[in-house]
Design an enzyme around this catalytic site. Sequence first.
Site, PDB file in Angstrom:
ATOM      1  N   ARG A  74       0.806  -1.222   0.000  1.00  0.00           N
ATOM      2  CA  ARG A  74       0.000   0.000   0.000  1.00  0.00           C
ATOM      3  C   ARG A  74       0.839   1.272   0.000  1.00  0.00           C
ATOM      4  O   ARG A  74       0.339   2.329  -0.374  1.00  0.00           O
ATOM      5  CB  ARG A  74      -1.029  -0.053   1.126  1.00  0.00           C
ATOM      6  N   GLU A 111       3.222  -8.521  12.887  1.00  0.00           N
ATOM      7  CA  GLU A 111       2.303  -8.931  13.942  1.00  0.00           C
ATOM      8  C   GLU A 111       1.736 -10.337  13.756  1.00  0.00           C
ATOM      9  O   GLU A 111       1.269 -10.937  14.700  1.00  0.00           O
ATOM     10  CB  GLU A 111       1.171  -7.911  14.126  1.00  0.00           C
TER      11      GLU A 111
END
Length: 191
Positions: A74, A111
């Site tokens: 992104r 994560e």
Amino acid sequence: MSEFAAPSIPNLPNPASFIRERIRTVPDWPQPGVQFRDITPVLQDRRALRTLIDMLVQRYIDARIDTIAGLDARGFIIGPILAYELSLGFVPIRKKGKLPFRTISQSYELEYGSATVEIHEDACKPGERVVLVDDLIATGGTMMAGKILLERLGAVVVEGAAIIDLPELGGSKLLRESGLPLFTVCEFSGH
């Protein structure tokens, strides 16, 4: 004191809130327990996209920057638009195996797993001043890996910029402790 201008967008009393309200939360994606913050509604809304880009342009318009670098994937959306608006070049930092020329790589933890990113070995010159762009800071692994790659090429990463900060995951703290100034448009609590 920051060398960057405070973003000021006409006709919106709070542009950061305007952007935040358009970010979609997708629960349990890509795995259970993760609250994915999806920027595609921001990209689909012409006023939101313009507001976001204008915020970034206003921040960097008078700064001494040579290049915008964007993180896969992104950061590839926002970074080139910002580079264009500032009349700068753009450097992609991609997932391993996606760049066609000679590269250097950096692995990192995120994560929900681990990954490796790469940059062309000739992507920037020593001393080049770079703003590193991504959509989100969670654990900080992706942006830290990008920072390390750029610094290995001799660049000076003057700031990291992201749309979203997830401060409870510790990434923004880690990045600031590493010496990287950060600018984020908004933050979300939790994961």
